[in-house]
Write an enzyme that holds these catalytic residues in place. Sequence first.
Site, short mmCIF file in Angstrom:
data_model
loop_
_atom_site.label_atom_id
_atom_site.label_comp_id
_atom_site.label_asym_id
_atom_site.label_seq_id
_atom_site.Cartn_x
_atom_site.Cartn_y
_atom_site.Cartn_z
N SER A 109 3.95 -5.44 3.92
CA SER A 109 5.23 -6.13 3.85
C SER A 109 5.05 -7.62 4.18
O SER A 109 4.34 -8.33 3.47
CB SER A 109 6.23 -5.43 4.79
OG SER A 109 7.55 -5.77 4.47
N ASP A 231 10.57 2.92 -1.81
CA ASP A 231 10.31 1.70 -1.06
C ASP A 231 11.42 0.67 -1.23
O ASP A 231 12.03 0.56 -2.30
CB ASP A 231 8.98 1.09 -1.54
CG ASP A 231 8.35 0.14 -0.56
OD1 ASP A 231 9.01 -0.25 0.42
OD2 ASP A 231 7.18 -0.21 -0.78
N HIS A 258 8.54 3.00 2.62
CA HIS A 258 7.88 1.74 2.96
C HIS A 258 6.63 1.91 3.82
O HIS A 258 5.92 0.93 4.07
CB HIS A 258 8.90 0.83 3.68
CG HIS A 258 8.53 -0.62 3.70
ND1 HIS A 258 8.14 -1.33 2.58
CD2 HIS A 258 8.48 -1.52 4.73
CE1 HIS A 258 7.88 -2.58 2.91
NE2 HIS A 258 8.08 -2.72 4.20
#
Length: 278
Positions: A109, A231, A258
């Site tokens: 991320s 996600d 995620h």
Amino acid sequence: MTSFCESFAPFIYEGETYQTYYKVFSNLEGRSATPVVLLHDGSGLTHQCLVPHADLTARSHPVILYDQIGNGRSTHLPDKPPSFWTVDLFLAEFQHLGIEDDYYNVGHSWGGMMASELIIRSHPRGLRRFVVDGSPADIAVWNRSSKELLEKFPQSVKDALAEGPAADREAYVNALKEVYAVHGCRLQPIPEEFVSTLLNNYLGGMLKGWSIVDQSHTIDVPTIVINERYDIAQDYMVEPYHKEIPGARWIKFEDSSHTPFWEGREEYMSVVGDFLSE
């Protein structure tokens, strides 16, 4: 549990000295495989989110995790103004760790965004391979995706998130958990290592206007791009990495959101481990 050592590295920035906490799984001395350096989500989360990557020591890779400044066991700076928290700050902290020769990066991320920025700016001579997982190449697209996904949640959830923890912390926490149970980590119960880090996030306006879409073609190391069916990082968000980075491969995990390293741990470690061992 895999053995580890931990310590603190001094980080000097703008004339002040801070401490960066780090943890090393396995032994860097006499290693037979390249170390893997993890850059965690956030900003404001901690290395705990990425602890499953210690599984890569089974392939003889030492695994290095650290808490970015301002959170976890690194120096906390609650009185610093928003202008202090910049991409430059976090890149300087990473470079101050002294990781230079023969290593792999896995960025999750925000960590993938930061690692991408580092490669584009400085092309680290020791970086051998790069895994970018669940990262946008453009913050505006991340905001678009988040807005789209929130539409299916009750108005009370949307209101609590919009108002933030200052208005009603309990409502905010519950709303965050409800969203992340679908798009953050679908394991039930959600791992405590993940939950405990969710409430710290100081990106704020730091990434306003941030994009590397036009520069991502300069990422010059073998790369795999990862996202997941559920996600927050939807396909159109990660596609620029695959399209622009020369030779990049795109891998999508169909049963995760995620955090595939929690949700589909064995499959994820197999895929990432195979790539790093090529």
